[in-house]
Design an enzyme around this catalytic site. Structure first.
Site, PDB file in Angstrom:
ATOM      1  N   TYR A 294       1.016  -1.427   0.098  1.00 39.48           N
ATOM      2  CA  TYR A 294       0.353   0.182  -0.174  1.00 39.48           C
ATOM      3  C   TYR A 294       0.995   0.891  -0.071  1.00 39.48           C
ATOM      4  O   TYR A 294       0.657   2.025  -0.520  1.00 39.48           O
ATOM      5  CB  TYR A 294      -0.848   0.293   1.317  1.00 39.48           C
ATOM      6  CG  TYR A 294      -2.683   1.357   1.254  1.00 39.48           C
ATOM      7  CD1 TYR A 294      -3.188   0.840   0.173  1.00 39.48           C
ATOM      8  CD2 TYR A 294      -2.141   2.298   2.348  1.00 39.48           C
ATOM      9  CE1 TYR A 294      -4.243   2.176   0.657  1.00 39.48           C
ATOM     10  CE2 TYR A 294      -3.095   3.064   1.816  1.00 39.48           C
ATOM     11  CZ  TYR A 294      -4.320   2.935   1.199  1.00 39.48           C
ATOM     12  OH  TYR A 294      -5.213   3.719   1.565  1.00 39.48           O
ATOM     13  N   ARG A 298       0.839   4.336  -3.078  1.00 32.53           N
ATOM     14  CA  ARG A 298       0.874   5.620  -2.545  1.00 32.53           C
ATOM     15  C   ARG A 298       1.590   6.566  -2.587  1.00 32.53           C
ATOM     16  O   ARG A 298       2.035   8.226  -2.894  1.00 32.53           O
ATOM     17  CB  ARG A 298       0.658   6.018  -1.096  1.00 32.53           C
ATOM     18  CG  ARG A 298      -0.917   5.175  -1.180  1.00 32.53           C
ATOM     19  CD  ARG A 298      -1.703   5.634   0.140  1.00 32.53           C
ATOM     20  NE  ARG A 298      -0.743   5.871   1.769  1.00 32.53           N
ATOM     21  CZ  ARG A 298      -0.552   5.215   3.024  1.00 32.53           C
ATOM     22  NH1 ARG A 298      -2.384   6.672   3.221  1.00 32.53           N
ATOM     23  NH2 ARG A 298      -0.314   5.165   3.411  1.00 32.53           N
TER      24      ARG A 298
ATOM     25  N   CYS B 133      -8.784   9.992   1.178  1.00 34.10           N
ATOM     26  CA  CYS B 133      -8.298   8.452   1.379  1.00 34.10           C
ATOM     27  C   CYS B 133      -6.362   8.669   0.859  1.00 34.10           C
ATOM     28  O   CYS B 133      -5.458   8.007   1.705  1.00 34.10           O
ATOM     29  CB  CYS B 133      -8.493   7.858   0.200  1.00 34.10           C
ATOM     30  SG  CYS B 133      -9.803   6.811   0.865  1.00 34.10           S
ATOM     31  N   HIS B 134      -6.708   9.258  -0.081  1.00 33.89           N
ATOM     32  CA  HIS B 134      -5.055   9.412  -0.708  1.00 33.89           C
ATOM     33  C   HIS B 134      -4.896  11.006  -1.062  1.00 33.89           C
ATOM     34  O   HIS B 134      -3.221  11.134  -1.964  1.00 33.89           O
ATOM     35  CB  HIS B 134      -4.636   9.027  -2.153  1.00 33.89           C
ATOM     36  CG  HIS B 134      -5.120   7.302  -1.173  1.00 33.89           C
ATOM     37  ND1 HIS B 134      -6.010   7.083  -1.905  1.00 33.89           N
ATOM     38  CD2 HIS B 134      -4.678   6.262  -1.057  1.00 33.89           C
ATOM     39  CE1 HIS B 134      -6.348   5.806  -1.983  1.00 33.89           C
ATOM     40  NE2 HIS B 134      -5.397   5.487  -1.020  1.00 33.89           N
ATOM     41  N   GLY B 135      -5.441  12.046  -0.062  1.00 35.64           N
ATOM     42  CA  GLY B 135      -5.476  13.339  -0.637  1.00 35.64           C
ATOM     43  C   GLY B 135      -4.668  14.411  -1.499  1.00 35.64           C
ATOM     44  O   GLY B 135      -4.389  14.664  -2.199  1.00 35.64           O
TER      45      GLY B 135
END
Lengths: 420, 169
Positions: A294, A298, B133-135
């Site tokens: 993960y 990201r 969640c991921h900005g």
């Protein structure tokens, strides 16, 4: 494979064995010559078999009470926890069993990395192992969706959306996976079906994994070939069975600790809130065992490339036997590799840590450096190291360092130089 | 075996494989296609929303096809900000005029184009939406300005049935 012909003692046994040689197989498994220097890191194969059986048995029982429907799944899990006799115990064993399974598989994988168990002639064992690992991740992910809590729902949404990164057909693939325009009841029912199926696929692959293992036999901490059967080996039963059994008992103590004293510590509180398609939890995190990947996902700012990086991080393991150019298996004789090995261990742990943190500021920077290093290790360091590294001379046999009275390799080295 | 005979065999083999492959594909297709959205899912294609109670500066979220849809009644200030942005500053250039035909009303899928989370209202660096969640940061027109999402939030097909009712789908 034991070379001697096996004949059952009893007449009935012989009659049966002539028609279906199951007794020959059982004899092969008990007599199977095993290197006598195997340490406790080698007991995790047996532990993993235990984990798989535990998951299958508890899973079968849970499936008798669980209802795979978006309106009822959450309540049926609460029903299992409150009403079903011992339901709480069985569910906690199953949920924590998944974590224990991954704990054991990571130790098993890193054991292989340290002792070079993936190298010739064991590449097929290794690749089957990687496929099992991939299936484990798929099963664990789909299993996490079944309670239909907030983390279930949004985890499913995020992970299935990874496929939308595929150029041109991505959206169609995601709709196909969902069976609708969002994660909903059709998604839940198919995930339940697949979650039920995958453990049996894993079971089949485990048989192949062990079959492939029994062709060359076990690697060992010294990493040199043993002559079998010889003074280098002991029969699997009773020697390894007892050792595996003892390690399994130790492992079960850890397992029981989680089940009885901290059954929810590895889960996420948000999953006790029923799925709500209108509200995303403030912070979506996968289960701990998926965190390093993960973090890699990201750390890449581009959607498609992030997905590609994450998948590559796993698939790169499949070609590891060809990326590692060193012929020496065990890190014991590779002083430089040994250091890079521990750096890789630290790197993966760091990735796991930043994977649990918000993707911003310093965390993001650390994730990027750690991701870059992960690929550097496999794509640059391993190929170059195999060609450049000065390795320590290998002992002539695994018996030599043992009879020398010391498991330490300096002794083996000294003896080696005397022989020269 | 003469050459001529071998060629005849080859043809028969190839023809058999070809028919076999077509047959296998015909059998596999229903097994694959059953996973696509079924008739009952497709039937829920449109929904009508009463927006008469919505005040400027407020957003409501409604469910359409299992997905959240944001309906925001924008303030004049938000409209001015959204319309003054230069196209070259956008990751996915779209004019606000094309996204909100009636400038006061912004209707879009409340789904982050990164990995499908629901962004939060009135948050982020551009005072529009922010995905936790991921900005990913979206502006007052729902356009992606910063973060990993590749596209603006999607504007679905919708129409005003009357002054107070929006039909989505």
């Amino acid at each position: 494979m034991s070379d001697h012909e096996y004949t059952p003692k009893s007449k009935a046994g012989k009659w049966f064995n002539d028609r279906l040689p199951l007794l020959t197989l059982a004899n092969h498994l008990t007599d199977y010559p095993t290197p006598k220097n195997l340490n406790y890191w080698w007991t995790f194969g047996g532990i993993l078999t235990f984990c798989l059986i535990t998951q299958i048995v508890t899973g079968l029982v849970l499936a008798m009470h669980y209802i795979a429907h978006a309106d009822m799944a959450f309540e049926s899990v609460e029903h299992i926890m409150r009403d079903v006799n011992y339901g709480w115990l069985i569910r906690y064993i199953h949920a924590n069993g998944a974590s224990m399974f991954f704990l054991a598989v990571y130790i098993h994988i890193f054991r292989s990395l340290f002792y070079g168990s993936y190298k010739s002639p064991r590449e097929i064992i290794w690749i089957i192992g990687i496929i099992i690992y991939l299936l484990m991740m798929a099963a664990a992910f789909m299993g996490y969706v079944l309670p239909w809590g907030q983390m279930s729902f949004w985890g499913a949404t995020v992970i299935t959306n990874l496929f939308s990164a595929i150029p041109f057909v991505g959206e169609g693939v995601v709709t196909w996976l969902w069976g609708g325009y969002s994660v909903d009841n059709p998604t839940l029912t198919r995930f339940f079906t697949l979650h039920y199926l995958i453990p049996f696929l894993i079971l089949g692959l485990v048989v192949l994994h062990i079959w492939a293992l029994h062709v060359p036999g076990n690697n060992n901490p010294v990493g040199i070939d043993v002559k079998k059967p010889s003074k280098d080996t002991v029969p699997f039963h009773p020697y390894i069975v007892i050792k595996d059994g003892f390690a399994l008992l130790m492992f079960m103590i850890v397992f029981a600790f989680f089940v009885f004293y901290a059954p929810n510590i590895l889960g996420h509180a948000d999953n006790y809130i029923e799925a709500n398609p209108l509200v995303t939890p403030a912070h979506i995190v996968p289960e701990w065992y998926l965190l390093p990947f993960y973090a890699i996902l990201r750390s890449v700012p581009d959607k498609l490339l992030g997905v590609v990086a994450m998948l590559s991080a796993i698939l790169i393991l499949a070609v590891l036997p060809w990326l590692d150019t060193s012929k020496i298996r065990s890190a014991v004789f590779r002083p430089l590799y040994k250091q890079f090995y521990w750096i890789l261990v630290a790197d993966v742990l760091i990735l796991g840590y930043v994977g649990a943190m918000p993707a911003e500021g310093l965390y993001l920077l650390i994730a990027r450096v750690a991701t870059a290093y992960y690929f550097l290790h496999f794509l640059v360091i391993l190929p170059v190291l195999g060609l450049k590294e000065r390795t320590i001379p290998l002992p002539l046999s695994i018996t030599e360092p043992v009879l020398g009275g010391s498991p330490n390799m300096a002794m083996a080295k000294k003896k080696e130089s005397k022989i020269e | 075996m003469s050459d001529k005979k071998t060629e005849r065999r080859d043809f028969l083999f190839t023809a058999t494989y070809a028919v076999g492959a077509v047959g296998a594909a015909a059998v596999v297709w229903p097994l694959v296609d059953q996973m696509n959205p079924d008739a009952s899912v497709k039937a829920l294609a449109s929904t009508e929303v009463d927006v008469s109670s919505l005040k400027p500066g407020n957003t409501i979220t409604v469910l359409w096809r299992g997905k959240p849809v944001f309906i925001r009644r924008r303030t004049q200030e938000e409209i001015d900000v959204a319309r003054s942005v230069k196209m070259e500053d956008l990751i996915h250039p779209e004019k606000d005029e094309d996204r909100a035909k009636n400038p006061e009303w912004l209707v879009m899928l409340g789904v982050c184009t990164h990995l499908g989370c629901v962004p939060l209202n009135d948050k982020g660096d551009y005072d529009g939406w922010f995905c936790p969640c991921h900005g990913s940061h979206y502006d007052t027109s729902g356009r992606i300005r910063k973060g990993p999402a590749p596209w603006n939030m999607e504007v679905p097909k919708y129409e005003f049935v009357n002054a107070n009712t929006i039909k989505i789908g």
